[in-house]
Design a protein around this motif. Sequence first.
Motif, PDB file in Angstrom:
ATOM      1  N   ARG B 198       0.819  -1.162   0.070  1.00 16.86           N
ATOM      2  CA  ARG B 198       0.106  -0.168   0.057  1.00 16.86           C
ATOM      3  C   ARG B 198       0.724   1.220  -0.031  1.00 16.86           C
ATOM      4  O   ARG B 198       0.599   2.296  -0.542  1.00 16.86           O
ATOM      5  CB  ARG B 198      -0.948  -0.219   1.431  1.00 16.86           C
ATOM      6  CG  ARG B 198      -1.751   1.376   1.270  1.00 16.86           C
ATOM      7  CD  ARG B 198      -1.212   1.881   2.892  1.00 16.86           C
ATOM      8  NE  ARG B 198      -1.725   3.142   3.063  1.00 16.86           N
ATOM      9  CZ  ARG B 198      -1.705   4.292   2.358  1.00 16.86           C
ATOM     10  NH1 ARG B 198      -0.223   4.237   1.613  1.00 16.86           N
ATOM     11  NH2 ARG B 198      -2.048   5.311   2.630  1.00 16.86           N
ATOM     12  N   TYR B 199       2.156   0.987   0.755  1.00 17.03           N
ATOM     13  CA  TYR B 199       2.980   2.104   0.893  1.00 17.03           C
ATOM     14  C   TYR B 199       3.892   2.681  -0.317  1.00 17.03           C
ATOM     15  O   TYR B 199       4.171   3.682  -0.730  1.00 17.03           O
ATOM     16  CB  TYR B 199       3.963   2.527   1.907  1.00 17.03           C
ATOM     17  CG  TYR B 199       3.115   1.923   3.093  1.00 17.03           C
ATOM     18  CD1 TYR B 199       3.237   0.795   3.725  1.00 17.03           C
ATOM     19  CD2 TYR B 199       2.395   2.956   3.825  1.00 17.03           C
ATOM     20  CE1 TYR B 199       2.293   0.762   5.017  1.00 17.03           C
ATOM     21  CE2 TYR B 199       1.630   2.878   5.005  1.00 17.03           C
ATOM     22  CZ  TYR B 199       1.859   1.941   5.585  1.00 17.03           C
ATOM     23  OH  TYR B 199       0.959   1.689   6.608  1.00 17.03           O
ATOM     24  N   GLU B 201       1.944   1.678  -3.643  1.00 19.84           N
ATOM     25  CA  GLU B 201       0.983   2.008  -4.516  1.00 19.84           C
ATOM     26  C   GLU B 201       0.518   3.567  -4.339  1.00 19.84           C
ATOM     27  O   GLU B 201       0.103   4.114  -5.253  1.00 19.84           O
ATOM     28  CB  GLU B 201      -0.132   0.941  -4.260  1.00 19.84           C
ATOM     29  CG  GLU B 201      -1.290   1.294  -5.316  1.00 19.84           C
ATOM     30  CD  GLU B 201      -1.237   0.717  -6.543  1.00 19.84           C
ATOM     31  OE1 GLU B 201      -0.218  -0.121  -6.783  1.00 19.84           O
ATOM     32  OE2 GLU B 201      -1.869   0.919  -7.633  1.00 19.84           O
ATOM     33  N   PHE B 202       0.406   3.925  -3.123  1.00 15.32           N
ATOM     34  CA  PHE B 202      -0.045   5.222  -2.853  1.00 15.32           C
ATOM     35  C   PHE B 202       0.909   6.112  -2.242  1.00 15.32           C
ATOM     36  O   PHE B 202       1.918   5.463  -1.752  1.00 15.32           O
ATOM     37  CB  PHE B 202      -1.218   4.883  -1.828  1.00 15.32           C
ATOM     38  CG  PHE B 202      -2.626   4.640  -2.573  1.00 15.32           C
ATOM     39  CD1 PHE B 202      -2.722   3.227  -2.269  1.00 15.32           C
ATOM     40  CD2 PHE B 202      -3.322   5.101  -3.438  1.00 15.32           C
ATOM     41  CE1 PHE B 202      -3.808   2.820  -2.889  1.00 15.32           C
ATOM     42  CE2 PHE B 202      -4.447   4.624  -3.934  1.00 15.32           C
ATOM     43  CZ  PHE B 202      -4.500   3.271  -3.785  1.00 15.32           C
ATOM     44  N   PRO B 203       0.879   7.528  -2.380  1.00 17.89           N
ATOM     45  CA  PRO B 203       2.033   8.198  -1.895  1.00 17.89           C
ATOM     46  C   PRO B 203       1.683   8.417  -0.249  1.00 17.89           C
ATOM     47  O   PRO B 203       0.893   8.060   0.520  1.00 17.89           O
ATOM     48  CB  PRO B 203       1.718   9.699  -2.275  1.00 17.89           C
ATOM     49  CG  PRO B 203       0.152   9.665  -2.674  1.00 17.89           C
ATOM     50  CD  PRO B 203      -0.222   8.015  -3.112  1.00 17.89           C
ATOM     51  N   THR B 204       2.957   8.719   0.536  1.00 14.08           N
ATOM     52  CA  THR B 204       2.965   8.726   1.702  1.00 14.08           C
ATOM     53  C   THR B 204       3.913  10.169   2.098  1.00 14.08           C
ATOM     54  O   THR B 204       4.094  11.002   1.189  1.00 14.08           O
ATOM     55  CB  THR B 204       4.043   7.547   2.404  1.00 14.08           C
ATOM     56  OG1 THR B 204       5.248   7.727   1.732  1.00 14.08           O
ATOM     57  CG2 THR B 204       3.521   6.060   2.069  1.00 14.08           C
ATOM     58  N   VAL B 205       3.856  10.343   3.349  1.00 10.15           N
ATOM     59  CA  VAL B 205       4.512  11.624   3.884  1.00 10.15           C
ATOM     60  C   VAL B 205       6.112  11.632   3.178  1.00 10.15           C
ATOM     61  O   VAL B 205       6.508  12.751   2.809  1.00 10.15           O
ATOM     62  CB  VAL B 205       4.839  11.584   5.393  1.00 10.15           C
ATOM     63  CG1 VAL B 205       5.467  12.601   5.911  1.00 10.15           C
ATOM     64  CG2 VAL B 205       3.465  11.789   6.034  1.00 10.15           C
ATOM     65  N   HIS B 206       6.678  10.360   3.160  1.00 12.91           N
ATOM     66  CA  HIS B 206       8.089  10.562   2.799  1.00 12.91           C
ATOM     67  C   HIS B 206       8.237  10.245   1.363  1.00 12.91           C
ATOM     68  O   HIS B 206       9.311  10.416   0.600  1.00 12.91           O
ATOM     69  CB  HIS B 206       8.799   9.416   3.431  1.00 12.91           C
ATOM     70  CG  HIS B 206       8.492   9.429   5.054  1.00 12.91           C
ATOM     71  ND1 HIS B 206       9.314  10.370   5.748  1.00 12.91           N
ATOM     72  CD2 HIS B 206       7.845   8.733   5.716  1.00 12.91           C
ATOM     73  CE1 HIS B 206       8.821  10.280   7.030  1.00 12.91           C
ATOM     74  NE2 HIS B 206       7.896   9.142   7.027  1.00 12.91           N
ATOM     75  N   THR B 207       7.466   9.538   0.463  1.00  9.39           N
ATOM     76  CA  THR B 207       7.542   9.104  -0.967  1.00  9.39           C
ATOM     77  C   THR B 207       6.541   9.382  -1.676  1.00  9.39           C
ATOM     78  O   THR B 207       5.506   9.454  -1.349  1.00  9.39           O
ATOM     79  CB  THR B 207       7.948   7.727  -0.817  1.00  9.39           C
ATOM     80  OG1 THR B 207       6.751   7.031  -0.223  1.00  9.39           O
ATOM     81  CG2 THR B 207       9.145   7.215   0.109  1.00  9.39           C
ATOM     82  N   ALA B 208       6.846   9.546  -3.116  1.00  7.95           N
ATOM     83  CA  ALA B 208       5.648   9.706  -4.107  1.00  7.95           C
ATOM     84  C   ALA B 208       5.190   8.108  -4.330  1.00  7.95           C
ATOM     85  O   ALA B 208       5.837   7.252  -4.119  1.00  7.95           O
ATOM     86  CB  ALA B 208       6.243  10.366  -5.086  1.00  7.95           C
ATOM     87  N   ALA B 209       4.021   8.295  -4.912  1.00  2.62           N
ATOM     88  CA  ALA B 209       3.366   6.897  -5.217  1.00  2.62           C
ATOM     89  C   ALA B 209       4.453   6.423  -6.559  1.00  2.62           C
ATOM     90  O   ALA B 209       4.859   6.978  -7.235  1.00  2.62           O
ATOM     91  CB  ALA B 209       1.980   6.957  -5.513  1.00  2.62           C
ATOM     92  N   GLN B 210       4.470   4.862  -6.668  1.00  3.08           N
ATOM     93  CA  GLN B 210       4.720   4.264  -7.754  1.00  3.08           C
ATOM     94  C   GLN B 210       3.739   3.057  -7.821  1.00  3.08           C
ATOM     95  O   GLN B 210       3.927   2.067  -7.615  1.00  3.08           O
ATOM     96  CB  GLN B 210       6.310   3.506  -7.421  1.00  3.08           C
ATOM     97  CG  GLN B 210       7.276   4.498  -6.912  1.00  3.08           C
ATOM     98  CD  GLN B 210       8.501   3.791  -6.462  1.00  3.08           C
ATOM     99  OE1 GLN B 210       9.322   3.126  -7.448  1.00  3.08           O
ATOM    100  NE2 GLN B 210       8.955   3.816  -5.417  1.00  3.08           N
ATOM    101  N   PRO B 211       2.660   3.576  -8.563  1.00  2.00           N
ATOM    102  CA  PRO B 211       1.542   2.783  -8.649  1.00  2.00           C
ATOM    103  C   PRO B 211       1.819   1.644  -9.641  1.00  2.00           C
ATOM    104  O   PRO B 211       2.423   1.836 -10.653  1.00  2.00           O
ATOM    105  CB  PRO B 211       0.227   3.606  -9.411  1.00  2.00           C
ATOM    106  CG  PRO B 211       1.042   4.714  -9.861  1.00  2.00           C
ATOM    107  CD  PRO B 211       2.218   4.894  -9.132  1.00  2.00           C
TER     108      PRO B 211
END
Lengths: 138, 235
Positions: B198-199, B201-211
């Motif tokens: 899930r981290y 597939e979707f963006p987090t505070v630290h990283t952009a998404a890599q779907p």
Amino acid sequence: MVTTVAPIQQALVQALRANAVLKAALTGGIHEGVAPQGSTYPWLVYQLHYAPYDFAWGSVLITAGLDVFVFHTDQVEARNLDQLVMTTLHDAQLAVSGQSTLFCRRTQDLQSVTLDDQGRKVYQVGGIFEIWTDQSLG
Amino acid sequence: MATLDRGVLGNLVADAIDERMEIIAQYIAAEARQRCPVRKSEDRGRRTIVALTKDSTYMIGRQPISTSEMVLAAKRIGINLKKVQKKRYALQARRIARGQRPLPRNGDLGIVVRRPRVYAEDIDATPRYGKRALSASQWATMTGKTQSAYQKRVNAITEQEEKPGALRRSIHVMNESDGKIIRYAIRATGSEERSYARYVEFPTVHTAAQPFLLPALKNNERRIAQRLRGAIGKR
């Protein structure tokens, strides 16, 4: 000439920035992909998730899915901002250059809680907006 | 991914759809695996812990220090690298390895430390000094850390051994059908110990998404509808 998904992203950001209340509330800014280090909460992040092309006779339909998430240390404020984003974008008539917007709708919600580098609890609230656009070929 | 009611479809059609949906699910899973980001594989082998003093350079471990590491270490502690001969490094290192020179004392070193990079096959995570294994107290003296950090380091190294591609390998198709419902799902978890898809597939505070999952599904939505129509039409 067929245009890509870039004008769709531009239109989405323009719509978000056009909402003065939302723009003022997002003190950390609106960023693509990830917010830079040192950004203050809250901030908004958008990113293209998928954009398949569907070619028909004489036209092409782009179904763009964009992640739009709000990050805040306050749970209630994060949800309020997300609702503001929803109000701004859901069923909005986006002005996409070179394409006709068929609709823009939220298709998925997502929420999570994480810790940032300083150990603060950060609430991530948002979802995927699906934007359908049509443009003619040639 | 999709749920269909057998009762509505009738058994003959349902069987055809069941078979077709499994093929489609496998196809989408294959596309998701192609799209899934994979960490770059790192060079195999161990790197060294190098202790650099104002007088000379030591080499500890089995591999020599590279030129760029020497330059970096020299800059950090302010010595003139040109005055230090490479031949002298090897000589010093051999003397240390044979125990002819004492261990460097804590506090007077400028240390260039490279984190060891090991893989699952390389299960010996014991820190070494030349060919001799270091005890927790010796390692603590050399690095200036506590003895409890020794075990944490060993654990961290042995846990670090996931080969690149764990997320990709975890993508699988699950048949969740029962007697009444036809349902197939494509799941990605990550490694066996941690579910982190899930981290990615979707963006987090630290990283952009890599779907990788949703793009694979959305790219094949029309294909799903066409294949299912084909399956129903044949019956």
